[in-house]
Design a protein around this motif. Structure first.
Motif, PDB file in Angstrom:
ATOM      1  N   GLN A 162      -4.583  62.827  37.213  1.00  0.00           N
ATOM      2  CA  GLN A 162      -4.986  62.810  35.812  1.00  0.00           C
ATOM      3  C   GLN A 162      -6.385  63.396  35.639  1.00  0.00           C
ATOM      4  O   GLN A 162      -6.636  64.158  34.700  1.00  0.00           O
ATOM      5  N   LYS A 163      -7.305  63.059  36.542  1.00  0.00           N
ATOM      6  CA  LYS A 163      -8.666  63.606  36.473  1.00  0.00           C
ATOM      7  C   LYS A 163      -8.637  65.117  36.649  1.00  0.00           C
ATOM      8  O   LYS A 163      -9.318  65.856  35.935  1.00  0.00           O
ATOM      9  N   GLN A 184      -7.245  66.677  33.543  1.00  0.00           N
ATOM     10  CA  GLN A 184      -8.267  66.671  32.498  1.00  0.00           C
ATOM     11  C   GLN A 184      -9.301  67.771  32.749  1.00  0.00           C
ATOM     12  O   GLN A 184      -9.719  68.477  31.826  1.00  0.00           O
ATOM     13  N   GLN A 185      -9.689  67.884  34.014  1.00  0.00           N
ATOM     14  CA  GLN A 185     -10.653  68.923  34.387  1.00  0.00           C
ATOM     15  C   GLN A 185     -10.068  70.309  34.108  1.00  0.00           C
ATOM     16  O   GLN A 185     -10.754  71.180  33.543  1.00  0.00           O
ATOM     17  N   GLN A 202      -7.741  71.089  31.939  1.00  0.00           N
ATOM     18  CA  GLN A 202      -7.629  71.266  30.498  1.00  0.00           C
ATOM     19  C   GLN A 202      -8.992  71.620  29.894  1.00  0.00           C
ATOM     20  O   GLN A 202      -9.090  72.483  29.022  1.00  0.00           O
ATOM     21  N   ARG A 203     -10.048  70.967  30.360  1.00  0.00           N
ATOM     22  CA  ARG A 203     -11.386  71.263  29.870  1.00  0.00           C
ATOM     23  C   ARG A 203     -11.772  72.706  30.220  1.00  0.00           C
ATOM     24  O   ARG A 203     -12.399  73.409  29.421  1.00  0.00           O
TER      25      ARG A 203
END
Length: 187
Positions: free
Chosen positions: A171-172, A175-176, A178-179
């Motif tokens: 998940q991290k 998220q990374q 996606q950012r």
């Protein structure tokens, strides 16, 4: 201070001894059951031997009773023939045999009482042994179940924690990623 250290050492030794005893309780119980079973078997042989001796005493008493009856008949015949000296010797022998018969009867009565007592104790011991064997089987099953649950629980917990950590990392990373994608789109 010395007394506190000594008390701590004694307490630690006691705790260690209890842990050792608890850890080996099932093996100790099994050995105690085996020892008890051997003791009960020895008691059974002793009682069987006592019963055989009792039967021998009964047989001996029957022989003595037969001798008394035979001598009484011979004494009567001797008296009828006027053989007073022979009749007196037979009467003395009969008196001795009757004393032996009374002693044998008293011994048999005592023997019967003791045998009944020993048989009752043996039955009680056998009942306790069966109860202990049943308890040992249940304790072994519970111990196995506890061991399996402990192993399975720690494996499940460990596997679940590892899976959770993997999911968190994924998940991290997502998220990374996606950012990064948003940042690139903004440029």
């Amino acid at each position: 201070m010395y007394r506190h250290v000594l008390t701590l050492l004694r307490g630690s030794a006691h705790d260690t001894a209890e842990q050792f005893t608890d850890h080996n309780a099932l093996a100790t119980l099994r050995q105690q059951i085996r020892d008890s079973a051997r003791s009960i078997q020895a008691s059974r042989y002793a009682i069987a031997n006592a019963i055989a001796q009792y039967q021998s005493e009964l047989d001996h008493q029957q022989i003595v009773t037969s001798k008394i009856a035979d001598l009484e008949q011979r004494t009567i015949i001797a008296l009828e023939k006027g053989q007073d000296e022979l009749a007196q010797q037979a009467a003395e022998t009969i008196a001795g045999l009757e004393d032996e018969n009374e002693t044998s009867s008293a011994a048999q009565k005592l023997f019967r009482e003791q045998l009944a007592n020993q048989k009752a104790q043996l039955r009680e011991a056998q009942s306790i042994l069966r109860e202990l064997q049943r308890g040992a089987r249940l304790a072994a099953a519970a111990d196995s179940t506890r061991y399996l649950n402990d192993r399975a629980g720690s494996n499940h917990t460990g596997a679940l924690n590892a899976a959770r950590e993997t999911l968190d990392r994924l998940q991290k990373r997502q998220q990374q990623d996606q950012r990064k994608a948003e940042a690139l789109a903004g440029l």
